[in-house]
Design a protein around this motif. Structure first.
Motif, mmCIF file in Angstrom:
data_model
loop_
_atom_site.group_PDB
_atom_site.id
_atom_site.type_symbol
_atom_site.label_atom_id
_atom_site.label_comp_id
_atom_site.label_asym_id
_atom_site.label_seq_id
_atom_site.Cartn_x
_atom_site.Cartn_y
_atom_site.Cartn_z
ATOM 1 N N GLY A 159 6.727 8.590 -3.537
ATOM 2 C CA GLY A 159 5.513 7.859 -3.202
ATOM 3 C C GLY A 159 4.704 8.509 -2.110
ATOM 4 N N ARG A 160 3.665 7.793 -1.750
ATOM 5 C CA ARG A 160 2.745 8.255 -0.713
ATOM 6 C C ARG A 160 2.428 7.071 0.182
ATOM 7 N NH1 ARG A 160 -1.933 10.729 -3.312
ATOM 8 N NH2 ARG A 160 -0.926 12.683 -2.883
ATOM 9 N N LEU A 161 2.590 7.302 1.474
ATOM 10 C CA LEU A 161 2.206 6.284 2.445
ATOM 11 C C LEU A 161 0.703 6.370 2.704
ATOM 12 C CD1 LEU A 161 5.174 6.641 4.950
ATOM 13 C CD2 LEU A 161 4.897 4.984 3.097
ATOM 14 N N VAL A 162 0.195 5.438 3.463
ATOM 15 C CA VAL A 162 -1.234 5.392 3.763
ATOM 16 C C VAL A 162 -1.715 6.699 4.395
ATOM 17 C CG1 VAL A 162 -3.008 4.172 5.088
ATOM 18 C CG2 VAL A 162 -1.193 2.884 3.977
ATOM 19 N N ASN A 163 -0.870 7.346 5.192
ATOM 20 C CA ASN A 163 -1.258 8.593 5.858
ATOM 21 C C ASN A 163 -1.068 9.816 4.964
ATOM 22 O OD1 ASN A 163 1.490 8.851 5.799
ATOM 23 N ND2 ASN A 163 1.761 8.910 8.016
ATOM 24 N N ASP A 164 -0.784 9.610 3.670
ATOM 25 C CA ASP A 164 -0.620 10.654 2.658
ATOM 26 C C ASP A 164 0.690 11.420 2.737
ATOM 27 O OD1 ASP A 164 -2.869 10.102 1.216
ATOM 28 O OD2 ASP A 164 -4.110 11.568 2.244
ATOM 29 N N ASP A 165 1.618 11.007 3.574
ATOM 30 C CA ASP A 165 2.906 11.684 3.629
ATOM 31 C C ASP A 165 3.742 11.318 2.407
ATOM 32 O OD1 ASP A 165 2.359 12.896 6.032
ATOM 33 O OD2 ASP A 165 3.356 11.338 7.234
ATOM 34 N N PRO A 166 4.288 12.322 1.679
ATOM 35 C CA PRO A 166 5.137 12.028 0.526
ATOM 36 C C PRO A 166 6.543 11.615 0.970
ATOM 37 C CG PRO A 166 4.807 14.387 0.733
ATOM 38 C CD PRO A 166 3.997 13.739 1.807
ATOM 39 N N VAL A 167 7.068 10.558 0.353
ATOM 40 C CA VAL A 167 8.363 9.991 0.711
ATOM 41 C C VAL A 167 9.057 9.488 -0.552
ATOM 42 C CG1 VAL A 167 7.689 9.281 3.051
ATOM 43 C CG2 VAL A 167 7.291 7.741 1.137
ATOM 44 N N VAL A 168 10.355 9.229 -0.459
ATOM 45 C CA VAL A 168 11.083 8.578 -1.543
ATOM 46 C C VAL A 168 11.099 7.079 -1.238
ATOM 47 C CG1 VAL A 168 13.274 8.348 -2.767
ATOM 48 C CG2 VAL A 168 12.501 10.597 -1.988
ATOM 49 N N PRO A 209 0.820 -1.217 0.000
ATOM 50 C CA PRO A 209 0.000 0.000 0.000
ATOM 51 C C PRO A 209 0.856 1.271 0.000
ATOM 52 C CG PRO A 209 0.073 -0.887 2.202
ATOM 53 C CD PRO A 209 0.842 -1.854 1.318
ATOM 54 N N ILE A 210 1.728 1.367 -0.984
ATOM 55 C CA ILE A 210 2.567 2.559 -1.166
ATOM 56 C C ILE A 210 2.287 3.057 -2.578
ATOM 57 C CG2 ILE A 210 4.890 3.495 -1.276
ATOM 58 C CD1 ILE A 210 5.768 1.175 0.558
ATOM 59 N N GLY A 211 1.762 4.254 -2.686
ATOM 60 C CA GLY A 211 1.402 4.795 -3.990
ATOM 61 C C GLY A 211 2.506 5.640 -4.599
ATOM 62 N N CYS A 212 2.162 6.277 -5.693
ATOM 63 C CA CYS A 212 3.086 7.161 -6.399
ATOM 64 C C CYS A 212 2.380 8.496 -6.619
ATOM 65 C CB CYS A 212 3.484 6.540 -7.734
ATOM 66 S SG CYS A 212 4.588 7.544 -8.735
ATOM 67 N N ILE A 213 3.030 9.592 -6.234
ATOM 68 C CA ILE A 213 2.411 10.905 -6.419
ATOM 69 C C ILE A 213 3.074 11.714 -7.532
ATOM 70 C CG2 ILE A 213 1.542 11.052 -4.072
ATOM 71 C CD1 ILE A 213 3.885 12.916 -3.414
ATOM 72 N N ALA A 214 4.160 11.196 -8.080
ATOM 73 C CA ALA A 214 4.887 11.924 -9.124
ATOM 74 C C ALA A 214 5.304 10.933 -10.208
ATOM 75 C CB ALA A 214 6.095 12.631 -8.526
ATOM 76 N N PRO A 215 4.473 10.744 -11.228
ATOM 77 C CA PRO A 215 4.755 9.715 -12.229
ATOM 78 C C PRO A 215 6.086 9.885 -12.947
ATOM 79 C CG PRO A 215 2.960 11.134 -12.949
ATOM 80 C CD PRO A 215 3.255 11.481 -11.530
#
Length: 186
Positions: free
Chosen positions: A160-169, A140-146
């Motif tokens: 990416g984006r964690l479940v809590n919406d925090d952006p991370v590498v 459950p780790i998304g991508c916010i910057a294709p």
């Protein structure tokens, strides 16, 4: 000779088909195949090629894969990136989210969504997509910057984006995804 990328298209994906000595150039609406032998350019005009695709392609085992914004992964015919069949697709659907980017990770197809990612391998299905889902690799780790998707050796990285919406590498090595940024990216 291909002309300009039309306004509103965010960028271009380039993928090498080394087994065929061809280069794929893809925008969100078009795909071009350039033969390295004579530099001839073929535009994919097959009616079954998806109208809109997210950034990225994956060339695996003689197939070319693209994904649409709904997370549907389409594939070309074997060894023919100009030919697409309407039945050749599989959907990234473990998590109900939208498709953001598609890439090759090792010899897998990596589908990045807004809230998750899934890996697919060549299951050699006789009909439809040759892909099969690698369910154990879902996270459950998304991508916010294709356009942040990058490769370093056998690793794939993205913002990416964690479940809590925090952006991370995020770093994906094998099936193991790790957050490698020290703190949340602002």
């Amino acid at each position: 000779s291909l002309g300009n990328v039309t306004e509103g298209e965010p960028g271009v994906t380039i993928e090498e088909l080394s087994t065929q000595m061809k280069l794929i150039i893809k925008t969100s609406k078009s795909m071009y195949i350039i033969a390295s032998t004579d530099l001839s350019v073929t535009t994919v005009v097959d009616a079954d090629y998806p109208a809109i695709t997210v950034p990225g392609t994956a060339a695996v085992d003689g197939y070319v894969f693209v994904m649409d914004p709904l997370g549907v992964i389409y594939n070309s015919d074997l060894e023919d990136p100009t030919s697409w069949n309407a039945l050749n697709f599989i959907t990234a659907e473990i998590e109900s989210d939208y498709g953001v980017a598609l890439t090759k990770h090792l010899n897998y197809v990596l589908a990045l969504g807004t809230r998750s990612y899934e890996l697919f391998d060549n299951a050699a299905n006789a009909t439809g997509s040759p892909l099969g889902r690698v369910e154990a690799a879902f996270k459950p780790i998304g991508c916010i910057a294709p356009w942040s998707v990058a490769h370093i050796g056998d690793a794939t990285l993205w913002i990416g984006r964690l479940v809590n919406d925090d952006p991370v590498v995020v770093l994906l090595l094998g099936f193991d995804a790790k957050v490698i940024s020290d703190h949340v990216i602002q």
